[in-house]
Scaffold this motif. Structure first.
Motif, PDB file in Angstrom:
ATOM      1  N   HIS A 297      -6.145   3.725  48.182  1.00 40.50           N
ATOM      2  CA  HIS A 297      -5.834   3.478  46.780  1.00 40.50           C
ATOM      3  C   HIS A 297      -7.005   3.937  45.928  1.00 40.50           C
ATOM      4  CE1 HIS A 297      -7.804  -0.330  48.024  1.00 40.50           C
ATOM      5  NE2 HIS A 297      -8.252  -0.410  46.779  1.00 40.50           N
TER       6      HIS A 297
ATOM      7  N   ARG B 149      -9.772  -5.477  44.229  1.00 40.67           N
ATOM      8  CA  ARG B 149      -9.134  -4.756  45.327  1.00 40.67           C
ATOM      9  C   ARG B 149     -10.223  -4.205  46.230  1.00 40.67           C
ATOM     10  NH1 ARG B 149      -5.400  -7.073  43.671  1.00 40.67           N
ATOM     11  NH2 ARG B 149      -3.379  -6.280  42.950  1.00 40.67           N
TER      12      ARG B 149
ATOM     13  N   ARG C 166       1.421  12.884  44.383  1.00 38.54           N
ATOM     14  CA  ARG C 166       2.270  11.968  43.610  1.00 38.54           C
ATOM     15  C   ARG C 166       1.642  11.663  42.250  1.00 38.54           C
ATOM     16  NH1 ARG C 166       3.123   6.659  46.622  1.00 38.54           N
ATOM     17  NH2 ARG C 166       4.519   6.296  44.844  1.00 38.54           N
TER      18      ARG C 166
ATOM     19  N   THR D 215      -2.994   4.225  34.162  1.00 35.76           N
ATOM     20  CA  THR D 215      -2.953   3.484  35.421  1.00 35.76           C
ATOM     21  C   THR D 215      -1.736   2.570  35.481  1.00 35.76           C
ATOM     22  OG1 THR D 215      -4.443   1.782  34.518  1.00 35.76           O
ATOM     23  CG2 THR D 215      -5.443   3.584  35.761  1.00 35.76           C
ATOM     24  N   GLN D 216      -1.321   2.010  34.346  1.00 35.09           N
ATOM     25  CA  GLN D 216      -0.111   1.190  34.335  1.00 35.09           C
ATOM     26  C   GLN D 216       1.124   2.036  34.641  1.00 35.09           C
ATOM     27  OE1 GLN D 216      -0.692  -0.378  30.345  1.00 35.09           O
ATOM     28  NE2 GLN D 216      -1.083  -2.440  31.136  1.00 35.09           N
TER      29      GLN D 216
ATOM     30  N   GLU E 250      -3.118  -0.595  54.698  1.00 33.08           N
ATOM     31  CA  GLU E 250      -1.926  -0.001  54.077  1.00 33.08           C
ATOM     32  C   GLU E 250      -2.161   1.441  53.649  1.00 33.08           C
ATOM     33  OE1 GLU E 250      -2.992  -3.220  53.104  1.00 33.08           O
ATOM     34  OE2 GLU E 250      -1.578  -3.888  54.646  1.00 33.08           O
TER      35      GLU E 250
ATOM     36  N   ALA F 149       1.040   2.668  38.370  1.00 36.51           N
ATOM     37  CA  ALA F 149       1.367   1.458  39.124  1.00 36.51           C
ATOM     38  C   ALA F 149       2.846   1.123  39.025  1.00 36.51           C
ATOM     39  CB  ALA F 149       0.522   0.289  38.622  1.00 36.51           C
ATOM     40  N   ALA F 150       3.455   1.377  37.857  1.00 39.25           N
ATOM     41  CA  ALA F 150       4.874   1.086  37.678  1.00 39.25           C
ATOM     42  C   ALA F 150       5.733   1.929  38.613  1.00 39.25           C
ATOM     43  CB  ALA F 150       5.276   1.333  36.225  1.00 39.25           C
ATOM     44  N   LEU F 151       5.212   3.085  39.035  1.00 38.37           N
ATOM     45  CA  LEU F 151       5.916   3.960  39.975  1.00 38.37           C
ATOM     46  C   LEU F 151       5.441   3.723  41.406  1.00 38.37           C
ATOM     47  CD1 LEU F 151       5.907   7.188  37.793  1.00 38.37           C
ATOM     48  CD2 LEU F 151       7.848   5.697  38.285  1.00 38.37           C
ATOM     49  N   GLU F 152       4.756   2.605  41.605  1.00 42.51           N
ATOM     50  CA  GLU F 152       4.315   2.143  42.920  1.00 42.51           C
ATOM     51  C   GLU F 152       3.258   3.035  43.547  1.00 42.51           C
ATOM     52  OE1 GLU F 152       7.825   1.460  45.281  1.00 42.51           O
ATOM     53  OE2 GLU F 152       8.311  -0.378  44.188  1.00 42.51           O
ATOM     54  N   LEU F 153       2.466   3.697  42.727  1.00 43.11           N
ATOM     55  CA  LEU F 153       1.294   4.378  43.250  1.00 43.11           C
ATOM     56  C   LEU F 153       0.167   3.364  43.384  1.00 43.11           C
ATOM     57  CD1 LEU F 153       2.891   6.896  41.814  1.00 43.11           C
ATOM     58  CD2 LEU F 153       0.706   8.029  42.212  1.00 43.11           C
ATOM     59  N   PRO F 154      -0.622   3.428  44.450  1.00 39.70           N
ATOM     60  CA  PRO F 154      -1.663   2.423  44.689  1.00 39.70           C
ATOM     61  C   PRO F 154      -2.916   2.662  43.842  1.00 39.70           C
ATOM     62  CG  PRO F 154      -1.612   3.996  46.485  1.00 39.70           C
ATOM     63  CD  PRO F 154      -0.471   4.361  45.577  1.00 39.70           C
TER      64      PRO F 154
END
Length: 332
Positions: free
Chosen positions: A219, A111, A133, A75-76, A216, A79-84
């Protein structure tokens, strides 16, 4: 199995939950809300600054520390690749997983969101793009410590456990065993027709309850069932309705999905097999957890004959579905 493994949360009092969070470095204000979870125990915890965290207490014996940390790193990475997605918080000691007494705990940011409308084409396309993605990242390397979704663990081990558990009524044992053996053979045929597909890292439990929608967009939450397996596993649980409706929905999903990741259409042969495996595995999951007091309260119908009559009927319907041709899609 030890009593601690059978009833791992017997000593998890409200004070124990708050104390664990505080020992991890967050100051609580006493607000605490139990969230809907049976496999683990999950709580929304209020902090002194007015914000909230979600504390997850992992079930003893289910995953190793290495497997849990592998989920966290996945998951990190996303998230680092801006996936929600919602990766765990890092404690003051630089950890995402910490031990508090007999418990293993991780904290997550809260969230919110609502259940997506999976009958709306544009919603499915957006979810498909997000899945594409995610799978593009997931396919780059395998899990090393987490299990693989396969027939042995999800079907064979599960139905054999059920037959030995005493939950299947004696009058139905022979019929259930014969049907389970038939279903396993049919599922193996579906996997053979799908060919030598790529096994990738999966969310693993991507139903509508684990896809939250905000202004938005979508997620993903709760990667607790992340494992290796075919990409279709993260897609088919978004389908509902009759055959024609499910075909339309899958077309919308793949319209978005293939913007980012190529789909192997042979995996359409796996949909009903994977649904069957999930149904057998789900029944065995309840049986394996029955000593946990939360399970008889939540599933009081499970040890009654009516449930097993209906379960066997549903599995017979799956047997017929596995013999049908896969969904016919508009392949671009």
């Amino acid at each position: 199995m030890s009593d601690d493994a059978q009833t791992p949360y017997s000593n998890l009092s409200p004070d124990a939950v708050l104390n664990a969070v505080e020992r991890s470095g967050w100051r609580c204000d006493g607000r605490q809300l139990a969230l809907n979870s049976f496999e683990n125990r999950v709580y929304q915890i209020g902090l002194e600054d007015g914000s909230f965290v979600v504390a997850k207490f992992y079930r003893t014996g289910r995953w190793s520390d290495a497997a849990i940390l592998e989920e966290h790193r996945f998951t990190q990475e996303l998230a680092a690749l801006e996936l929600p997605v919602v990766p765990p918080l890092v404690t003051a000691a630089g950890e995402t997983l910490f031990h508090d007494g007999n418990f293993r705990v991780a904290l997550f940011p809260r969230r919110g969101g609502r259940t997506p409308d999976l009958e709306h084409g544009e919603t499915l396309k957006r979810i498909g793009r997000l899945m594409g993605r995610m799978h593009g990242v997931a396919a780059q390397r395998p899990f090393e410590h987490r299990e693989t979704l396969d027939i042995q663990s999800f079907a064979i081990d599960s139905y054999q456990f059920l037959l030995s558990s005493g939950f299947v009524p004696p009058a139905l044992e022979q019929a259930y065993q014969s049907l389970a053996e038939t279903l396993v053979a049919q599922a193996q045929g579906c996997f053979e027709r799908a060919g030598n597909f790529q096994s990738i890292r999966l969310h693993g439990d991507c139903h509508a309850g684990n896809i939250l929608w905000t202004d938005e967009g979508p997620h993903f939450v709760d990667f607790d069932d992340a494992r290796m397996g075919p990409a279709i596993q993260d897609l088919w649980m978004c389908l509902s309705g009759d055959r024609e409706e499910r075909a339309v929905q899958m077309n919308h999903l793949l319209d978005g999905y293939e913007t980012f990741f190529e789909f192997d259409y042979r995996q359409l042969h796996l949909i009903e097999a994977l649904r069957t495996l999930r149904m057998i595995h789900y029944a065995a999951w309840i049986a394996r957890r029955w000593a946990d007091p939360a399970f008889p309260r939540a599933f009081p119908w499970f040890d009654g004959p009516r449930y097993w009559d209906e379960h066997i009927l549903a599995l017979r319907e799956q047997s017929a579905l596995m013999d049908e041709q896969p969904l016919s899609l508009l392949v671009s």
